[in-house]
Design a protein around this motif. Sequence first.
Motif, PDB file in Angstrom:
ATOM      1  N   SER A 114      -0.227   3.804   7.780  1.00  0.00           N
ATOM      2  CA  SER A 114       1.139   3.994   8.255  1.00  0.00           C
ATOM      3  C   SER A 114       2.121   3.237   7.365  1.00  0.00           C
ATOM      4  CB  SER A 114       1.281   3.527   9.705  1.00  0.00           C
ATOM      5  OG  SER A 114       1.147   2.130   9.799  1.00  0.00           O
ATOM      6  N   GLU A 139       3.588   4.604  16.514  1.00  0.00           N
ATOM      7  CA  GLU A 139       2.494   4.999  15.624  1.00  0.00           C
ATOM      8  C   GLU A 139       1.143   5.018  16.338  1.00  0.00           C
ATOM      9  OE1 GLU A 139      -0.166   3.366  13.814  1.00  0.00           O
ATOM     10  OE2 GLU A 139      -0.121   1.547  15.020  1.00  0.00           O
ATOM     11  N   ASP A 150       5.566   4.715  12.875  1.00  0.00           N
ATOM     12  CA  ASP A 150       5.001   5.096  11.585  1.00  0.00           C
ATOM     13  C   ASP A 150       5.953   6.089  10.929  1.00  0.00           C
ATOM     14  OD1 ASP A 150       3.546   5.885   9.404  1.00  0.00           O
ATOM     15  OD2 ASP A 150       1.994   6.935  10.541  1.00  0.00           O
ATOM     16  N   THR A 153       5.073   9.710   9.665  1.00  0.00           N
ATOM     17  CA  THR A 153       5.007  10.881  10.545  1.00  0.00           C
ATOM     18  C   THR A 153       6.280  11.716  10.479  1.00  0.00           C
ATOM     19  OG1 THR A 153       5.848   9.634  12.451  1.00  0.00           O
ATOM     20  CG2 THR A 153       3.458   9.667  12.131  1.00  0.00           C
ATOM     21  N   ARG A 326       0.166  14.143   3.412  1.00  0.00           N
ATOM     22  CA  ARG A 326       1.098  14.346   4.517  1.00  0.00           C
ATOM     23  C   ARG A 326       1.587  15.789   4.458  1.00  0.00           C
ATOM     24  NH1 ARG A 326       2.990   9.674   2.109  1.00  0.00           N
ATOM     25  NH2 ARG A 326       5.007  10.606   1.542  1.00  0.00           N
ATOM     26  N   ASN A 350       3.288  17.580  12.194  1.00  0.00           N
ATOM     27  CA  ASN A 350       2.992  16.831  10.974  1.00  0.00           C
ATOM     28  C   ASN A 350       1.559  16.300  11.044  1.00  0.00           C
ATOM     29  OD1 ASN A 350       4.392  15.453   8.484  1.00  0.00           O
ATOM     30  ND2 ASN A 350       3.159  13.838   9.426  1.00  0.00           N
ATOM     31  N   ARG A 351       0.881  16.307   9.918  1.00  0.00           N
ATOM     32  CA  ARG A 351      -0.440  15.691   9.839  1.00  0.00           C
ATOM     33  C   ARG A 351      -0.464  14.700   8.680  1.00  0.00           C
ATOM     34  NH1 ARG A 351      -6.689  17.679  10.042  1.00  0.00           N
ATOM     35  NH2 ARG A 351      -6.229  17.314  12.235  1.00  0.00           N
ATOM     36  N   ARG A 352      -1.011  13.528   8.958  1.00  0.00           N
ATOM     37  CA  ARG A 352      -1.272  12.534   7.917  1.00  0.00           C
ATOM     38  C   ARG A 352      -2.766  12.312   7.815  1.00  0.00           C
ATOM     39  NH1 ARG A 352      -2.297   7.070   8.307  1.00  0.00           N
ATOM     40  NH2 ARG A 352      -1.272   6.721  10.313  1.00  0.00           N
ATOM     41  N   VAL A 428      -4.006  11.820  11.547  1.00  0.00           N
ATOM     42  CA  VAL A 428      -2.964  11.567  12.542  1.00  0.00           C
ATOM     43  C   VAL A 428      -2.114  12.820  12.694  1.00  0.00           C
ATOM     44  CG1 VAL A 428      -1.026  10.107  13.208  1.00  0.00           C
ATOM     45  CG2 VAL A 428      -2.924   9.132  11.893  1.00  0.00           C
ATOM     46  N   ASP A 429      -2.074  13.374  13.898  1.00  0.00           N
ATOM     47  CA  ASP A 429      -1.291  14.573  14.188  1.00  0.00           C
ATOM     48  C   ASP A 429      -0.095  14.204  15.052  1.00  0.00           C
ATOM     49  OD1 ASP A 429      -2.868  16.644  12.899  1.00  0.00           O
ATOM     50  OD2 ASP A 429      -4.404  16.199  14.397  1.00  0.00           O
ATOM     51  N   THR A 430       1.076  14.635  14.613  1.00  0.00           N
ATOM     52  CA  THR A 430       2.324  14.359  15.321  1.00  0.00           C
ATOM     53  C   THR A 430       2.963  15.670  15.738  1.00  0.00           C
ATOM     54  OG1 THR A 430       2.666  12.398  13.933  1.00  0.00           O
ATOM     55  CG2 THR A 430       4.561  13.211  15.176  1.00  0.00           C
ATOM     56  N   ASN A 456       1.708  11.318  19.199  1.00  0.00           N
ATOM     57  CA  ASN A 456       0.899  10.973  18.030  1.00  0.00           C
ATOM     58  C   ASN A 456      -0.554  10.877  18.474  1.00  0.00           C
ATOM     59  OD1 ASN A 456       2.328  10.820  15.612  1.00  0.00           O
ATOM     60  ND2 ASN A 456       3.167   8.804  16.099  1.00  0.00           N
TER      61      ASN A 456
END
Length: 972
Positions: A114, A139, A150, A153, A326, A350-352, A428-430, A456
């Motif tokens: 993050s 986050e 974060d 995101t 990202r 969004n995906r990280r 990480v999916d937002t 998140n």
Amino acid sequence: MKALRRQTLAKAIQLSLLLTLPGLVAAQEATPATSDTKTLDTIQVTGTRIKKAEIESQTPVQTLSRADIEKTGLTSIGDIVQELTGSGSALNTKFNSSGNFGFSPNGDGVGAGSAQVDLRNLGPKRVLVLVDGMRWVNESSASGVGAATDLNTIPLALVERIEILEDGASSLYGSDAIAGVVNIITRRNFEGGQISLNLGEYGEGDGTLTGVDLGWGKNGENSNFFVGASYVEQKKIESRTREQSRFPIPGTGLTFGSSATPDGRFVITDPNTGQTLSLAPNAGDSDPTYDPSQTGCARTDSYHCFTTADRFAFSEFNLLLTPSKRMGVFGQFRYFFNDNLQGYVKALVNRRESTNQAAPEPIFLGADAGTGNPFADNITISALNPYNPFGFDLVSVDDPNTPQNETTLVLLARRPVEGGPRRFEQKVDTQYIGAGIEGSFGNGWSWDANISSSRNEAEQTNYGSYNIFNIALALGDPAICAATPGCVPLNLFGGRGSITPDMLAWIQPIVRDRSEQKLHQVTANISGDLFDMWAGPLSFAAGYEYRKYEGSYTPDPINYVGNPPVNHYNGVPSLPTSGEYDVNEAYVEFNVPLMRDGAFGKSLDLSLAGRYSDYSTFGGQFTPKYGLRWQVADEFLLRATYAEGFRAPSIGELFGSASRADLQIDDPCLIGLDGSPATGNAANCAALGVPVGAEQTNAQISVTTGGNPDLDPETAKSFTAGMVFSPGFANDVSWSDRLDLELTFYKHEIEGAVQAIDAQTQLNLCVQTLDPTYCNGITRSSVGGINSFNNRLVNLGTIRTDGWDADVFWTLPESSIGQFKVSWQNTFVTKYEAIGAAGQVQPRTVGVEVTDSAIPEWTSNTSIDWKHGPWTAGWTMRHISELEEQCGDAAAFPVCSNPAEGTNTLEAITYHDLQVGYKFDWLKGLQLTAGANNIFDKDPPICLSCSLNGYDASTYDIPGGRYFYVRADLRF
């Protein structure tokens, strides 16, 4: 907590007084406002809820435009904001955190991958992040329940500008706004399409970054929309590729390397002789033999006495820059029903994906292991284990069944490189969706109502850790192992390569952790002019807000097997966390004009604001704010604010279960890793159970951390005062188009700060005083090493900081060689102190490097921008003043600049960045930009006290060296 509830009525009365203020002021009205008063466009800026252009400069707000953002060459909001002079230490992709830092005391895990923001050095959890004025979800990195946001995101491609308020703002925005507010304004009125391509790489040919941003917008007669997609991929940089980061502390060789080596270290007490030996097997001896008759270091068997040369340089397995991807899709649609009513809807996905990497996980067994896990600290390695060369049981606790009733296994430290490095992969999916309506009454009044839901969700997969229960079983009685399906005896004695694939299959699991944060909110606001006073209209804003927070962290079941739960995890263990709370809030704000065009200047305005918050976890809280804006003349403005604020404890801080952090700690009761004598009071150390001559075998000490449901909110007081001077003699003259000078003094004081006492400070005070306040929770093994260290959250005490911002903005006239703009922004921190509830002074202060972070006394950014026709260029200088740190055991090495005092100076550094661009007249414009950051190839100063790689990753450019980039931006 009870005291807070008792204050609820009194605070509610204060709010009611604010609500009745219009009537009180009206009674004093003397002269109506003049008829030629100009009506300005409705505008809302961060720092006030009143939508009025006249009060835009009421508070110190720094704005980063889209052009400012693109000038940095960076692709992360977090990286951009962290370069501001008022920013402090915060997580970013240069922190290779998983597996190395463990769990912080505040229950939020390590936040791996993050990017966060810290303002005024008060910590990321005390900064409120908004997107278009609405809170962003906290986050989630699958290692805890975080209290900060974060910024990775939020795709940079959707950003129109970033507004940063470096002032306490709880009365306007609620909890978390103690240090300030970062408000990210998204792109809205956009016509046509845009494609942006980004490519960057370090001078060493690594750390490649690629990015693609797509956008499309349309403004219709009754609507507008904008949709976009973003993809950014950052490649890794390994520590071993840079000379400075190949060893744990640069310039000290293997002295501070790990005692857990690929061949193993064995500290045993032979029950036949009573002799304690620290042994390492000879290189290449895969089937070692032990001769009990050899009681010294002049040995002819398979062993030699362990020395510094045997230590393991774990740093080369670490990462200087962590890889990440990202990917985001976002859009918003706005419909205008008529001139006075519009509605909107916006959404984001969004995906990280990010990765951290650490050296192969060490296995520590024995009385001096200090892991806090009974399977490791209280282990018995059977003499019948086919690979045990010593011929007797290795017992880690005093056992009446062993000869001489003593420990025979002090420490077994083995680094199984056969299992590869530890890799922590995060996904990480937002998701965010929001909608609202906005309207006006046609007489200067405006209103809005909004609803949003965001989440998140993160999963972290860990490869390369071990099951300590299975290890203990495989080292014990072979008959018991043979009766257990899948168990095979384990060879930790034969050096590197002795652990077979079958052994690894038994002891090495794949570990999966998960976490989730949710935020649901409803807001309603109204703003307008109540009535005219003698100096102008009394402006007003009020609103209501409801929020619900939900958070959970679910570690892999290996952390809590069975009922009651038993930890089988050899890595950094943790327990589940889950909690939720909600809050109802109401606020009111007034702008009271006290004077217009009088004997004392152009105008004088008083701002008043108050917010009442009702939390399901602790009750009510009222926070007021007061401000003065004095326009002395057209070119000279004075302003000041005083605000009270608070921060509610987060889910992790309240409900976080016991977790472990492996921290770099120097035990004053033990001989140092470099052989230096113990520094603690000998009598006190003896009282703590430390034998004379005991050595510290490992610099990493396991510290248990966790939340506290009895925490009260932090409370804060903030004060700012400053001026803005735009001298008339510098406007529209031969040498200047405009010159602006800004000076701001800030002061923050936090009471009942939620944190744990610094672990090193706690241990030092325990040894110095033997006070149970510090010593309770710290226990030692029979050989003197720390085997448990409990360090929990409390409302610690007080944090105080103050300083100055001094900024210069100068626009030169356009000439035959183009136009220049100069910006010089400075932050001077004059004070920072953190004092515990019992009066203990924490080590963090101005000009000092400690705990992988620093507070420089002076940070400065200078930019010189040039434009001439289609050409643009910019030169930026970023300065960080010198710092000082404790050398610790490294004081004996030349890398410590002041060994007599045991301190090291991190020299001041200035980075230089250059950018050049050209705009082609093709379609709606093709902008090509090339740049280089750190063009003079400066490496960050060596940090002796930092946990990893010899760098402070939150203060300096890491990994050092030049960074080149190109960008193409096509509009059509």
